[in-house]
Design an enzyme around this catalytic site. Structure first.
Site, PDB file in Angstrom:
ATOM      1  N   GLY A 271     -13.092  -3.500  -3.237  1.00 49.91           N
ATOM      2  CA  GLY A 271     -12.665  -4.881  -3.085  1.00 49.91           C
ATOM      3  C   GLY A 271     -12.595  -5.334  -1.637  1.00 49.91           C
ATOM      4  N   SER A 272     -11.626  -6.198  -1.350  1.00 53.21           N
ATOM      5  CA  SER A 272     -11.561  -6.851  -0.037  1.00 53.21           C
ATOM      6  C   SER A 272     -11.218  -5.917   1.110  1.00 53.21           C
ATOM      7  CB  SER A 272     -10.556  -8.004  -0.092  1.00 53.21           C
ATOM      8  OG  SER A 272     -11.012  -9.015  -0.958  1.00 53.21           O
ATOM      9  N   THR A 273     -10.788  -4.683   0.824  1.00 52.24           N
ATOM     10  CA  THR A 273     -10.581  -3.754   1.939  1.00 52.24           C
ATOM     11  C   THR A 273     -11.885  -3.522   2.697  1.00 52.24           C
ATOM     12  OG1 THR A 273     -10.963  -1.810   0.531  1.00 52.24           O
ATOM     13  CG2 THR A 273      -8.686  -2.580   0.740  1.00 52.24           C
ATOM     14  N   LYS A 275     -13.975  -5.717   3.528  1.00 52.70           N
ATOM     15  CA  LYS A 275     -14.177  -6.790   4.514  1.00 52.70           C
ATOM     16  C   LYS A 275     -13.786  -6.331   5.920  1.00 52.70           C
ATOM     17  CE  LYS A 275     -13.487 -10.440   1.100  1.00 52.70           C
ATOM     18  NZ  LYS A 275     -12.553 -11.430   0.546  1.00 52.70           N
TER      19      LYS A 275
END
Length: 548
Positions: A271-273, A275
């Site tokens: 997921g957004s980790t 990013k």
């Protein structure tokens, strides 16, 4: 005639006695033959103790006795079974009876008896029954570090975890040739801190039950040495009892599912980790700086899909805002600035696309598209379309905050000097400094606030992803993670937590900020003082330090 007959008789007796004497001499000089399989069994194999970084015992050997029978000496098998059953309640009557009635010279009846059972069986006075010394592996902490330590089989051979690693270093060969009997072996010192390990396991176990999740896990990593100080995954199991029997005599397969280590042996879309790595890539390549502005005002149409922001601001964003508001649109545009090949090369450089090299045998290989296209690079930039292990996500994150050095992780204790050969510069130091700023800023003003601990300055990035079920994204289940570091004014540790399919969370919400981040908050608040991290409240605030 009488004298001749007497002489023949005497001669005959002389020849017979000479023959018997010669035969006795032959037997006396001959090498003894193995008459049964008891003598063929090697002596009990000893294993080295396993200790944590502070010398606390994690695994050791206990001297035990095992029961065997010599069926050729058994007179009444029924009587033997009946008497043994009075001492060994779980004795399998049918199997034991078949062994006793066999024509073999040796049969195991029961491995690793208690001293009381041995004494009671000796009192029965059964012929053809004997005992043989053996070793049994004992783990004082039970399930506390089960996925790191692993377990052994009944013959004391390592089957998983560091136990299996130790065998692979030559112990198994020494056991085979019988060179590990009662010889004291040097303890194996791990990087694990048992105190922190206990905290991590208790926190994730509580979170799994409180949030009604399928699984949970966490890891604490030293960013300067690459040492794993704690790592746990639940459900887990007790290595003292790696398999459990049900009342009907079958194996409890649900219990054995606890063998699966989700931190190192499972891959997830993080997921957004992810990013964090996309923005670090842009900073490292020089395509962006912290003051850069990326337009996130409109969704992106690509390959028949629409890429939008979950909580969109519908305006141009600075790089810190991209990180704080977790913009998918802006992250995709940063990846496109670098290009597909540069994107793939950067993630490979940080070790996120290849199998992690470390001592633990249970390591999964990340998955990625066979051919990267524009849509793949776009979705991977914000954490979808590529699956990697939580452990190697934490390892790569250490390079974001430690000055840009990727350090091969280890479960064995080592110092800074020993870690130097395992270190590779993969990120520009200025880019690493910028990432420390972003982690810190998000920890103070963004989604990382749920993980912050006053005085210990936890910074990081949340990640909420749709859970993949049977190859499709579930709309009602999340896989949540928090990737962080502390203390952000001088990072020493990376911490990462995961929680799989929580049905609730803090304030009744199941996003990462309400599930994975609070787990990190509790881990840091309890473990940081034990790790020697001093609380810091900024210059000129020593009074607060004393009050704290």
């Amino acid at each position: 005639m009488g004298k001749h007959r007497l002489g023949l008789i005497m001669l005959s007796f002389t020849i017979v006695y000479l023959g018997l004497g010669a035969r006795l001499v032959q037997y006396g000089l001959a090498t003894p033959e193995i008459t049964n399989s008891i003598n063929a069994i090697p002596p009990p194999a000893a294993r080295p103790d396993i200790i944590d970084r502070n010398g606390e015992l994690l695994a050791t050997d206990l001297n035990m006795m095992s029961l065997y029978a010599e069926p050729i000496r058994i007179v009444d098998a029924d009587e033997v079974v009946e008497k043994l059953a009075t001492v060994i309640p779980d004795l399998d009557w049918g199997t034991t009876h078949r062994k006793l009635r066999s024509k073999s010279a040796f049969q195991w009846l029961k491995r690793q008896l208690t001293p009381r059972q041995q004494a009671d069986i000796l009192a029965l006075g059964l012929p053809g029954i004997g005992f043989r010394p053996e070793k049994r592996r004992f783990y004082p902490g039970g399930a506390t570090a089960s996925h790191i330590l692993g377990h052994v089989n009944v013959d004391n051979r390592g089957l998983a975890g560091m136990e299996r690693y130790i065998d692979r270093q030559g112990l198994a060969d020494l056991m085979t040739v019988g060179m590990t009997g009662n010889t004291p072996l040097e303890p194996v010192r791990l990087s694990i801190d048992l105190r922190v390990q206990s905290i991590v396991r208790s926190v994730i176990e509580k979170a799994m039950h409180s949030y009604h999740a399928e699984a949970a896990g966490a890891v604490v990593l030293d960013v300067h040495t690459g040492e794993i100080l704690a790592m746990a995954s639940v459900p887990d199991y007790d290595p003292n009892q790696p398999s459990r029997m049900l009342p009907d005599g079958s194996i409890d397969t649900e219990y054995e599912k606890g063998w699966f280590n989700r931190m190192s042996n499972a891959t997830f879309e993080m997921g957004s980790t992810i990013k964090s790595f996309t923005i670090a890539m842009g900073l490292d390549s020089g395509k962006i700086v912290l003051d850069s502005v990326v337009d996130a005002s409109r969704p992106i149409r690509m390959g028949g899909f629409t890429i939008n922001d979950f909580h969109g601001r519908h305006r141009p964003l600075t790089v810190p805002e991209v990180f704080r508001y977790s913009s998918n649109i802006a992250t995709v545009k940063i990846a496109e600035m670098v290009g597909i090949e540069g994107h793939k090369e950067f993630l490979t450089r940080l070790g996120l696309l290849s199998r992690l090299e470390t001592e633990l045998p249970e390591i999964a290989t990340p998955t990625q598209p066979p051919t990267w296209k524009r849509i793949h690079s776009a979705t991977i930039s914000y954490g979808h379309g590529m699956a990697t292990t939580p452990l190697q996500t934490a390892v790569a994150a250490a390079a974001l905050v430690n000055g840009g050095k990727l350090i091969q992780p280890t479960f064995l204790a080592r110092n800074d000097e020993e870690a130097a050969p395992a270190s590779v510069q993969v990120l520009d130091e200025k880019a690493s400094a910028d990432m420390r700023h972003l982690f810190d800023w998000n920890g103070k003003t963004g989604s990382g606030r749920s993980a912050d601990v006053p005085g210990f300055h936890v910074g990081g990035k949340t990640g909420t992803a749709d859970k993949v079920v049977n190859g499709r994204y579930a709309t009602d289940l999340n896989f949540n993670a928090f990737l962080g570091s502390f203390p952000m004014h001088d990072p020493r540790y990376v911490v990462l937590s995961i929680i799989d399919a929580p049905l609730t969370g803090e304030s009744g919400r199941r996003l990462a900020a309400y599930t994975a981040a609070p787990m990190i908050k509790e881990i840091v608040s309890r473990a940081a003082p034990l790790l020697g991290v001093k609380p810091y409240f900024g210059p000129g605030q020593s009074g607060l330090l004393i009050g704290y």
